[in-house]
Structures are given as C-alpha cells and as structure tokens.
Design a protein around this motif. Structure first.
Motif, PDB file in Angstrom:
ATOM      1  N   PHE A 210     -12.995  31.797   9.416  1.00 37.75           N
ATOM      2  CA  PHE A 210     -12.389  30.570   8.897  1.00 37.75           C
ATOM      3  C   PHE A 210     -12.454  30.523   7.373  1.00 37.75           C
ATOM      4  CE2 PHE A 210     -12.564  28.687  13.178  1.00 37.75           C
ATOM      5  CZ  PHE A 210     -11.389  27.963  13.177  1.00 37.75           C
ATOM      6  N   SER A 211     -13.626  30.801   6.814  1.00 40.48           N
ATOM      7  CA  SER A 211     -13.762  30.712   5.364  1.00 40.48           C
ATOM      8  C   SER A 211     -12.917  31.765   4.656  1.00 40.48           C
ATOM      9  CB  SER A 211     -15.232  30.836   4.950  1.00 40.48           C
ATOM     10  OG  SER A 211     -15.784  32.075   5.346  1.00 40.48           O
ATOM     11  N   THR A 212     -12.794  32.949   5.262  1.00 39.52           N
ATOM     12  CA  THR A 212     -11.971  34.004   4.656  1.00 39.52           C
ATOM     13  C   THR A 212     -10.493  33.641   4.714  1.00 39.52           C
ATOM     14  OG1 THR A 212     -13.581  35.713   5.238  1.00 39.52           O
ATOM     15  CG2 THR A 212     -11.332  36.436   4.771  1.00 39.52           C
ATOM     16  N   GLN A 213     -10.038  33.158   5.863  1.00 41.15           N
ATOM     17  CA  GLN A 213      -8.630  32.797   6.017  1.00 41.15           C
ATOM     18  C   GLN A 213      -8.238  31.637   5.105  1.00 41.15           C
ATOM     19  OE1 GLN A 213      -7.552  35.717   7.851  1.00 41.15           O
ATOM     20  NE2 GLN A 213      -6.056  34.153   8.424  1.00 41.15           N
ATOM     21  N   ALA A 214      -9.168  30.710   4.917  1.00 41.68           N
ATOM     22  CA  ALA A 214      -8.856  29.526   4.122  1.00 41.68           C
ATOM     23  C   ALA A 214      -8.839  29.823   2.626  1.00 41.68           C
ATOM     24  CB  ALA A 214      -9.871  28.418   4.421  1.00 41.68           C
ATOM     25  N   ASP A 215      -9.495  30.898   2.232  1.00 45.54           N
ATOM     26  CA  ASP A 215      -9.615  31.214   0.807  1.00 45.54           C
ATOM     27  C   ASP A 215      -8.405  32.029   0.344  1.00 45.54           C
ATOM     28  OD1 ASP A 215     -10.682  31.288  -1.702  1.00 45.54           O
ATOM     29  OD2 ASP A 215     -12.141  32.868  -1.274  1.00 45.54           O
TER      30      ASP A 215
ATOM     31  N   THR B   3     -15.381  11.305  -7.484  1.00 44.25           N
ATOM     32  CA  THR B   3     -16.294  11.399  -6.357  1.00 44.25           C
ATOM     33  C   THR B   3     -16.317  12.843  -5.883  1.00 44.25           C
ATOM     34  OG1 THR B   3     -14.634  10.926  -4.630  1.00 44.25           O
ATOM     35  CG2 THR B   3     -15.707   9.036  -5.688  1.00 44.25           C
ATOM     36  N   VAL B   4     -17.392  13.223  -5.207  1.00 42.77           N
ATOM     37  CA  VAL B   4     -17.580  14.599  -4.733  1.00 42.77           C
ATOM     38  C   VAL B   4     -17.418  14.615  -3.216  1.00 42.77           C
ATOM     39  CG1 VAL B   4     -19.140  16.578  -4.642  1.00 42.77           C
ATOM     40  CG2 VAL B   4     -19.176  15.037  -6.623  1.00 42.77           C
ATOM     41  N   ASN B   5     -16.597  15.538  -2.727  1.00 35.97           N
ATOM     42  CA  ASN B   5     -16.293  15.591  -1.300  1.00 35.97           C
ATOM     43  C   ASN B   5     -16.221  17.026  -0.810  1.00 35.97           C
ATOM     44  OD1 ASN B   5     -15.466  12.559  -0.790  1.00 35.97           O
ATOM     45  ND2 ASN B   5     -14.496  13.193  -2.706  1.00 35.97           N
ATOM     46  N   THR B   6     -16.236  17.177   0.507  1.00 32.80           N
ATOM     47  CA  THR B   6     -16.215  18.506   1.126  1.00 32.80           C
ATOM     48  C   THR B   6     -14.827  18.915   1.588  1.00 32.80           C
ATOM     49  OG1 THR B   6     -16.773  17.534   3.258  1.00 32.80           O
ATOM     50  CG2 THR B   6     -18.601  18.332   1.905  1.00 32.80           C
ATOM     51  N   ASP B   7     -13.987  17.957   1.923  1.00 35.71           N
ATOM     52  CA  ASP B   7     -12.652  18.169   2.483  1.00 35.71           C
ATOM     53  C   ASP B   7     -12.766  18.736   3.891  1.00 35.71           C
ATOM     54  OD1 ASP B   7      -9.901  18.070   2.583  1.00 35.71           O
ATOM     55  OD2 ASP B   7      -9.599  19.912   1.444  1.00 35.71           O
ATOM     56  N   ASN B   8     -13.105  20.021   3.997  1.00 34.73           N
ATOM     57  CA  ASN B   8     -13.232  20.671   5.312  1.00 34.73           C
ATOM     58  C   ASN B   8     -14.454  21.577   5.291  1.00 34.73           C
ATOM     59  OD1 ASN B   8     -10.551  19.820   6.600  1.00 34.73           O
ATOM     60  ND2 ASN B   8      -9.903  20.704   4.652  1.00 34.73           N
ATOM     61  N   ARG B   9     -15.513  21.111   5.917  1.00 36.28           N
ATOM     62  CA  ARG B   9     -16.787  21.822   5.811  1.00 36.28           C
ATOM     63  C   ARG B   9     -16.752  23.194   6.467  1.00 36.28           C
ATOM     64  NH1 ARG B   9     -20.169  18.347   8.745  1.00 36.28           N
ATOM     65  NH2 ARG B   9     -18.638  16.679   8.893  1.00 36.28           N
ATOM     66  N   LEU B  10     -15.977  23.334   7.544  1.00 35.13           N
ATOM     67  CA  LEU B  10     -15.876  24.625   8.217  1.00 35.13           C
ATOM     68  C   LEU B  10     -15.099  25.617   7.355  1.00 35.13           C
ATOM     69  CD1 LEU B  10     -16.069  26.547  10.672  1.00 35.13           C
ATOM     70  CD2 LEU B  10     -14.008  25.412  11.572  1.00 35.13           C
ATOM     71  N   MET B  11     -13.925  25.245   6.915  1.00 34.43           N
ATOM     72  CA  MET B  11     -13.070  26.162   6.165  1.00 34.43           C
ATOM     73  C   MET B  11     -13.687  26.561   4.828  1.00 34.43           C
ATOM     74  SD  MET B  11     -11.403  24.264   8.382  1.00 34.43           S
ATOM     75  CE  MET B  11     -10.140  24.393   9.637  1.00 34.43           C
TER      76      MET B  11
ATOM     77  N   ASP C 267     -16.947  26.395   4.211  1.00 36.54           N
ATOM     78  CA  ASP C 267     -18.352  26.770   4.411  1.00 36.54           C
ATOM     79  C   ASP C 267     -19.232  25.970   3.465  1.00 36.54           C
ATOM     80  OD1 ASP C 267     -20.635  28.076   5.308  1.00 36.54           O
ATOM     81  OD2 ASP C 267     -20.387  29.758   3.934  1.00 36.54           O
ATOM     82  N   THR C 268     -19.156  24.637   3.574  1.00 36.00           N
ATOM     83  CA  THR C 268     -19.821  23.813   2.573  1.00 36.00           C
ATOM     84  C   THR C 268     -20.415  22.553   3.178  1.00 36.00           C
ATOM     85  OG1 THR C 268     -19.548  22.980   0.313  1.00 36.00           O
ATOM     86  CG2 THR C 268     -17.791  22.431   1.886  1.00 36.00           C
ATOM     87  N   SER C 269     -21.020  21.772   2.314  1.00 36.80           N
ATOM     88  CA  SER C 269     -21.591  20.467   2.632  1.00 36.80           C
ATOM     89  C   SER C 269     -21.631  19.700   1.325  1.00 36.80           C
ATOM     90  CB  SER C 269     -23.008  20.625   3.205  1.00 36.80           C
ATOM     91  OG  SER C 269     -23.872  21.178   2.207  1.00 36.80           O
ATOM     92  N   LEU C 270     -21.926  18.410   1.382  1.00 37.87           N
ATOM     93  CA  LEU C 270     -22.072  17.665   0.134  1.00 37.87           C
ATOM     94  C   LEU C 270     -23.241  18.201  -0.680  1.00 37.87           C
ATOM     95  CD1 LEU C 270     -21.331  13.924   0.991  1.00 37.87           C
ATOM     96  CD2 LEU C 270     -20.063  15.431  -0.549  1.00 37.87           C
ATOM     97  N   THR C 271     -24.299  18.588   0.003  1.00 37.70           N
ATOM     98  CA  THR C 271     -25.440  19.183  -0.692  1.00 37.70           C
ATOM     99  C   THR C 271     -25.011  20.421  -1.470  1.00 37.70           C
ATOM    100  OG1 THR C 271     -27.052  18.342   0.904  1.00 37.70           O
ATOM    101  CG2 THR C 271     -27.675  20.306  -0.347  1.00 37.70           C
ATOM    102  N   LYS C 272     -24.226  21.285  -0.840  1.00 37.09           N
ATOM    103  CA  LYS C 272     -23.777  22.507  -1.497  1.00 37.09           C
ATOM    104  C   LYS C 272     -22.822  22.205  -2.647  1.00 37.09           C
ATOM    105  CE  LYS C 272     -21.719  27.047  -0.546  1.00 37.09           C
ATOM    106  NZ  LYS C 272     -21.224  27.962   0.523  1.00 37.09           N
ATOM    107  N   GLU C 273     -21.898  21.248  -2.445  1.00 36.09           N
ATOM    108  CA  GLU C 273     -20.957  20.909  -3.512  1.00 36.09           C
ATOM    109  C   GLU C 273     -21.689  20.378  -4.741  1.00 36.09           C
ATOM    110  OE1 GLU C 273     -17.398  21.411  -3.415  1.00 36.09           O
ATOM    111  OE2 GLU C 273     -18.196  22.637  -1.787  1.00 36.09           O
ATOM    112  N   LEU C 274     -22.671  19.526  -4.543  1.00 38.84           N
ATOM    113  CA  LEU C 274     -23.449  19.007  -5.668  1.00 38.84           C
ATOM    114  C   LEU C 274     -24.225  20.130  -6.353  1.00 38.84           C
ATOM    115  CD1 LEU C 274     -24.729  15.686  -4.058  1.00 38.84           C
ATOM    116  CD2 LEU C 274     -23.112  15.869  -5.965  1.00 38.84           C
TER     117      LEU C 274
END
Length: 375
Positions: free
Chosen positions: A60-65, A310-318, A320-327
């Motif tokens: 998923f993360s590869t296809q989305a990138d 504001t900080v958001n994830t949009d799609n955590r699966l695609m 490969d993230t979280s709000l913690t990671k984005e921050l």
C-alpha cells in the motif's frame, strides 16, 4: 529525536503518542489494518497482491507513493472492496477508533463516502448506521483501555465524479443527530470544481450544516475559491496549494518578505483551518510546485505567516503514518518543539464541528495535557 514517538527537549523525553491530539482529516477507508484486510478479503472473495500483513502494508505505501493523486486513489479499490457488509464496516470503524486512541487522539472526525459501500445490497442509511455502531464500540474500548474520554464524529463525504451530492447531503442531514457532524466532498479534484455540487451545498447551508471541502491538493486556486464561495467551506481539506497565492518578495539571512493575494488574505483573516497532511501531500504531488522533500512543504511558511494550520494523517495505511509520526517528522524538518505541537492541536480544536462550549472544553483538555508534559 529519540525514536518514532519520543521528542527530546532540554534533556527530557516526551512521548508524543501520549500527548492529547485532534484528528480532523482522516479517511476511514485509508486507515484499515493490513491484517484486517487479509481476513475480510477472504469473506468478500477479493484477491490481494500480498498474503501477509507486513507485505500488504508495504504494498500500500509503495503504490501510494506515486506523486499522483489519481494513482494514489487507486489503492482504495482494495480497502473499499472489503467494506461492503455491515459487520465489516463496524469492525473497520471500531478498529479505526482503537488506533486513534492508541495515537493519543481525544477528538476525531472520520470522513468516508457511504456511496462506495453499497455493492452487497446495503442502503446508504444502513452503512452510516453500521459505521456508527463500530465507532460507539471503539469509544467504549478506548475508555476501558486508556481511560480517556474519546469523542468521534462522522464526516459524510460525496464523491465529486459521481454527481450524487444532493442525495449524500440529505443522508448527512438525516443522521446529524446520530454521529454525523459535517459534510465533505472528495475524489479527483482537477476538473471537478465544488460548484458542480452547488445544489447540495445550498441545501446544507439552508440547514446550517458545517462543511469541509477537499481543495488545493491536486487543484489550484480556483478549486479553493469555489470551495469557499460555492461550498461555504469552514475548513479546507489540505488547502496546501493556497501557497500559490503567496509571493516571496525578498529575503536575507534573517528575514523573508512576502505578499498575500486576496484569497490567501481571506483564508488567513477568517481563520479558515488548513487540514494539512505532510506525508500524504508529498505522496500525491500536492507540493510539487515547491519540491519533493518535506523541507519543501509550505507548511512552515503558512505557520509562520499565522494561518490556522493543522496536522493530519489523511490515510494512515497508504502513508504508513500516524499523528505521532507526522509531528515527529515536522519536528525533525522544521525544528518545532512541544509549544508548536500544542498550537497545532489548539488550531484543530478551534476548527472542529462542535459547539463553541465543546470546542472550549476540548482546548482546555489539550492545554492540560501539554502542561503535564512540561510545556
């Protein structure tokens, strides 16, 4: 930085995951657990490109990138494909809320498009009810697991290309007392201005129902203008390309001089929140005007100029993230500290589709949590 969730400040470490957060832009069909997809695919008779959770998550993360929003959106065929029964929808929503709780979210608005979940005979109302049942279960789970009070609202989304705006707006209004707190439009942005759904937005405005609109991700300033004028949007989904209306007039080692166009001034002066999603904005090519690295993202420019970012994830699966990671990524890139993190959460709290009293209570909870962390 000392790890994915810890932030080093003045010799002390703070677990970012434990900080109270607000999630405004988070897609239900973009936040499934890979293991859940594997299990539901068997029930739905859906073929998958990988057969283990780790491999599927990486796929998923590869296809989305890809650097392309249309290609990014293609990955959703698999996630929506396993979300076609009431039990599956309830499970996905329940786990989604559990994962928000694990990420320190205390208020979230989950957006999703009910029209994508009708392939096995469910009605629009039944899919909304199934998702709400899962949300309610997830909130109960969170209370037992973390002891935190978690509030979640649904943002019912219409797809631009399907021209079902009025029908989906009516659906949102029918369920405004059953968990639905707002309306959104999503899907391919280029060629599908919000004005295309003008009748739906008129209906929502007549009923005083709040709206956020995906705009300024793949589309340019005309898309943002239409979101505000035709959609009466109170927030902009992404909105990152608003930076096209900001001109750098000069700079030296200490200062940068800029000028804002009328649209940018309007968004700033009205404190219209920008639902920025740094990792996703890189993946979809939303910031290609400025570069292809997180350091090129106009997030910091918008923040320093006083926009309600504001900080958001949009799609955590695609992503490969979280709000913690984005921050964490933003701190690494722009040198933000916990005081900045608190501003981002307070910005989001002020932009939630709640009553003013509930927004103030949420802001108090955020400030109290950051006080405990030593801000």
């Amino acid at each position: 930085m000392s790890g994915a969730g810890e932030y080093l400040l003045d010799g002390g470490r703070v677990d970012i995951a434990s900080l109270p957060k607000v999630s405004l832009h988070d897609h239900l069909d973009g936040g499934l657990r890979p293991q859940t997809i594997l299990e539901l695919a068997d029930e739905h008779g859906l073929a998958l490109p990988e057969q283990t959770a780790d491999a599927l998550g990486e796929w998923f993360s590869t296809q989305a990138d890809s650097g392309s929003l249309p290609q990014y959106l293609e990955t959703f065929a698999l996630t929506t494909g396993v979300m076609q029964t009431a039990p599956a929808l309830a499970r996905v929503a329940r786990e989604f809320v559990q994962d928000l709780d694990a990420d320190g979210v205390i208020y979230g608005e989950i957006r999703w498009a009910p029209e994508q979940h009708l392939e096995r005979g469910l009605t629009l109302d039944e899919v909304v009810e199934a998702v709400q049942a899962g949300i309610d279960q997830g909130i109960e789970d969170a209370m037992r697991t973390s002891g935190r009070e978690l509030r979640i609202g649904q943002l019912v989304t219409a797809l631009r290309q399907n021209d079902r705006g009025v029908e989906i707006a009516e659906l949102a209004l029918r369920h405004r007392g059953n968990g639905v707190v707002g309306f959104d439009i999503a899907g391919p942005e280029a060629g599908f201005l919000p004005s295309r759904m003008g009748e739906a937005f008129d209906l929502l405005a007549e009923n005083w129902f709040p709206v956020t609109v995906h705009a300024g991700e793949a589309g340019d300033l005309d898309s943002i203008s239409s979101a505000l004028l035709d959609g009466r949007a109170l927030r902009l989904g992404h909105g990152v390309r608003l930076a096209l209306d900001i001109s750098i007039e000069g700079e030296d080692d200490a200062n940068t001089w800029v000028s804002l166009g009328r649209l940018a001034h309007w968004v700033k002066d009205r404190e219209i929140a920008l639902e920025l999603s740094p990792s996703s904005n890189l993946q979809t090519g939303a910031i290609e005007e400025w570069g292809d690295d997180l350091a090129d993202h106009p997030f910091d420019l918008l923040y320093q100029l006083g926009f309600r970012v504001t900080v958001n994830t949009d799609n955590r699966l695609m992503s490969d993230t979280s709000l913690t990671k984005e921050l964490s990524l933003l701190a690494d890139t722009f040198g933000y500290d916990l005081a900045d993190f608190e501003v981002f959460q307070l910005n989001a709290a002020a932009a939630t589709f709640q009553s003013v009293e509930d927004r103030e209570e949420l802001a108090d909870r955020i400030s109290a949590g950051f006080d405990e962390a030593g801000v």
